[in-house]
Design an enzyme around this catalytic site. Sequence first.
Site, mmCIF file in Angstrom:
data_model
loop_
_atom_site.group_PDB
_atom_site.id
_atom_site.type_symbol
_atom_site.label_atom_id
_atom_site.label_comp_id
_atom_site.label_asym_id
_atom_site.label_seq_id
_atom_site.Cartn_x
_atom_site.Cartn_y
_atom_site.Cartn_z
ATOM 1 N N LYS A 69 0.841 -1.210 0.000
ATOM 2 C CA LYS A 69 0.000 0.000 0.000
ATOM 3 C C LYS A 69 0.867 1.248 0.000
ATOM 4 C CE LYS A 69 -2.269 -1.059 3.742
ATOM 5 N NZ LYS A 69 -1.659 -2.395 3.905
ATOM 6 N N CYS A 158 -12.898 1.980 16.330
ATOM 7 C CA CYS A 158 -11.632 1.275 16.126
ATOM 8 C C CYS A 158 -10.903 0.984 17.438
ATOM 9 C CB CYS A 158 -10.811 2.184 15.209
ATOM 10 S SG CYS A 158 -9.189 1.635 14.779
ATOM 11 N N MET A 159 -10.664 2.027 18.227
ATOM 12 C CA MET A 159 -9.768 1.884 19.367
ATOM 13 C C MET A 159 -10.453 2.060 20.720
ATOM 14 S SD MET A 159 -7.245 1.304 17.626
ATOM 15 C CE MET A 159 -6.460 0.803 19.144
ATOM 16 N N MET A 328 -9.016 -5.544 15.883
ATOM 17 C CA MET A 328 -10.470 -5.364 15.850
ATOM 18 C C MET A 328 -11.272 -6.602 16.244
ATOM 19 S SD MET A 328 -10.855 -2.313 15.460
ATOM 20 C CE MET A 328 -9.236 -1.871 16.027
ATOM 21 N N GLY A 365 -4.929 0.661 14.589
ATOM 22 C CA GLY A 365 -5.134 0.522 13.154
ATOM 23 C C GLY A 365 -4.609 1.689 12.354
ATOM 24 N N GLN A 366 -5.052 2.879 12.722
ATOM 25 C CA GLN A 366 -4.743 4.037 11.889
ATOM 26 C C GLN A 366 -3.397 4.659 12.294
ATOM 27 O OE1 GLN A 366 -8.532 6.404 10.854
ATOM 28 N NE2 GLN A 366 -8.985 5.534 12.847
#
Length: 762
Positions: A69, A158-159, A328, A365-366
């Site tokens: 990516k 997400c978190m 997740m 994740g981010q």
Amino acid sequence: MKISAAAAAVAAAQNPLSAATAEPDRWVKSVCRFCGTGCGVQLRIQDGRMTALRGDTEHPTTKGLVCAKSLFLPKVVHSPNRLKYPMVRKNGQLVRTSWEEAMTLVASKFADAIKSSGPDSVAYYGSGQAMSEESYLANRLFKGGIGTNNVEGNPRLCMASAVGGYVSTFGKDEPMGSYDDIDHANTFFLIGSNTAECHPVLFDRIMARKQSDRSVKVICVDPRKSPISTIADIYLQPIPGMDLVLMHSMAHVIVRDGHVDPDFVEKNVQFKAMVDDAAQNVTFEEYARFLEDFSPEKAEKLCGVPAAQIEAAAKQFVEGPTTSFWTMGLNQRIRGVWANNLVHNMHLLTGMIGKPGATPFSLTGQPNACGGVRDTGSLCHILPYGRVVAKEEHRAEMEALWGAKPGTIPAKPGLNTIEMFNALGRGEIKAMLILTTNPGQSLPNALPHRKAMKEAPFVVVLDIVPTLTTELADVVLPAAMWAEKSGVFGMSERRYQYHPKVVDAPGEAVSDFDVLLDLARRLEAAGVVPAGYISSKFENTDDVWDEMREASRNTAYDFTGATRERLKAERGLRWPVPTEDHPGTAIRFVKGADPLLDSGPYADDTLKPGETKFYAAPDKKAVVWLRPPKGPAEPADAEYPYVLSTGRVLEHWHTGTMTMEAPELKRAQARAFCEVNPVDAKTLGLRTGDWVRITSRRGECVIRARVVDMPRPGMAFVPMHWADDASLINKVTIDAYDPGSKQPEFKICAVKLAKAEAPEGA
Ligand SMILES: Nc1nc2c(c(=O)[nH]1)N[C@H]1C(S)=C(S)[C@@H](COP(=O)(O)OP(=O)(O)OC[C@H]3O[C@@H](n4cnc5c(=O)[nH]c(N)nc54)[C@H](O)[C@@H]3O)O[C@H]1N2
Ligand SMILES: Nc1nc2c(c(=O)[nH]1)N[C@H]1C(S)=C(S)[C@@H](COP(=O)(O)OP(=O)(O)OC[C@H]3O[C@@H](n4cnc5c(=O)[nH]c(N)nc54)[C@H](O)[C@@H]3O)O[C@H]1N2
Ligand code: SF4
Ligand SMILES: [Mo]
């Protein structure tokens, strides 16, 4: 760059891209903008364009590795589909306008709503992909300037459960260990994490550790045989949502077989249970009695994992040092906080914490969910650097630092994400600012939330390309992305890293930061934010950084030593970094001679080297929680007999708006797919390539089946990346959320599956 100045410059040059000055080729140090691994990269800049990206071999954690990516980021940045001009909706159509007209409209809608309906009639919905300075500024503007706690962002999706887990167990958010632990671990416990596809460079590091020493073992817990199951020494495949039972059962074996570390527990651990909504102390003996109910044989019946495998996993877990990673598969659950607590429980019981290689580590994740949203307190219930809106003292500290009128920040938390969109649907939120996120595609139970955005009085969206959210907006503003602006990302291991602006944004696009500054200035002029509250203080992200460092002073996050100059020169710093000559902290809560052990402001100087003190927990002891082993909100039943789980593939990022812009990535995973176990495929008469209709109580999709022994029988798996109506899987998912963390249960809902005709247009 001020928006007015930008507009003027564009009027003269028309296209700032062509105006870029010729310059010699150069490689510039930066950070990948995708996942929370936070890989160090170098960007090749030629003639004002980014022409290549490579791994930064000098980067301390990622050592030159990057994944696919990242390599294609130059194509995303220079995509011809980038938004270049502001647009406003007129007669139902988005039409090009000037920045001046667009921002006048945005500011007047916000000011009118605040004046007529109060501060809580406006809201901000941000992102773990915005720069730290952007989240901080938005939070500052909305909470301390406008006076509303309606500040949320996609980290709620997400978190939030990881935050809830860390805070309820240790008293403070964020992992205490670091990626360094990977090189010392003997056992990896990977639960609910497809590390191979979602944190590929970290996975590489785990693999390297495993290859370096044959005694290193991997336990994988996932109801779907994700690629990491192929390297697992012990693979457990629970029924989705039932791994609380599994973890209690592992703890049962740990206690039964005498693997509790009595000294560590005595010094550092307390036991608690919730009784009638209040936390109550219990004894270790009571905890042990609670666990008696979770013998592997009993657990097998509930969670579907054979008793012998539970025994094996528990026996391996105690062969430390043990590092746990999860993502997740545990967080996106209505019992996400509890699932997090139960991982922490096993580490606390065995003392597998605070020693090199021993740590419970939630993978973020981010790229900036940690540094940008969690640390800056940009959610509806928190304030910067460990403060909470409910505490008067914390509000007062932030009001003083911000120069806000005392009493501006409300004591009551604002609306959490799902409730915020529900309130938008009811017309209670009259103006909403959305940036660096695509909720029109990424929210669970998307149909009503999409309707809310479409019909809401006023929604303004900043993005880099057209999305399923921009199509619902009243105003769409073109944003500069990542390499077109300078700022800080903070990744999972508490490392704050600076990325510089290296190319100009296309057309009239400007950074989210500049839009926030401009909005603040206009709201000050309209009298709904005190004059000069933001406009007299900041011009760029460097200025804001200095205030952020100040806000962290004497908190557990203290990074006053992470000056802008250091961040520009060094490859990130892990907080606490309390002084300018401090190297940053690899392990928190542990005091010792090593400068990489915690010497933050709370660190306890009375400890002997290597000793742990959970200084942020009540009575300075971390909590082992007795949590009821509850399952999902919507288990499979007779009418909806399958469990749908959703997630990711290696090549794509979330809603696909960026990775689909790189033809190589798009082709690599061109279409949505629904994984179905061969056992179920037989019952359903499905073969790979057939169309399958996936129906829940909320909506349906029609997607091509992939018959493969990956999901457990009874479970289907669909990635979230495709935006066409037939593949938009969030029409099907459920927006039930964890009562503690308010994080929705993306991972589990009940569906029907049936062979179908091709959807229209396929
Ligand atoms: N390629 C790529 N990488 C990414 C991203 C991306 O979009 N693409 N996004 C980033 C972001 S923001 C995030 S949050 C992370 C997500 O990273 P991950 O959480 O690793 O990825 P997911 O695919 O969402 O889900 C992981 C696994 O959870 C499992 N799971 C489902 N239900 C359960 C359950 O009940 N128990 C257990 N134990 N497991 C369960 C699924 O089967 C799945 O294999 O990835 C980050 N990295
Ligand atoms: N079904 C299902 N849904 C999920 C999940 C799941 O597992 N299953 N996971 C959830 C999770 S963990 C997450 S984190 C969310 C992610 O959900 P989103 O945040 O909605 O997804 P992204 O595609 O990352 O959206 C980022 C948006 O920002 C834009 N963008 C990129 N850079 C910039 C910038 O600098 N400025 C601005 N203004 N815009 C920019 C991109 O084009 C994109 O539209 O999805 C959640 N939704
Ligand atoms: S692993 Fe994550 S941070 Fe590293 S290059 Fe890949 S997407 Fe970027
Ligand atoms: Mo995420």
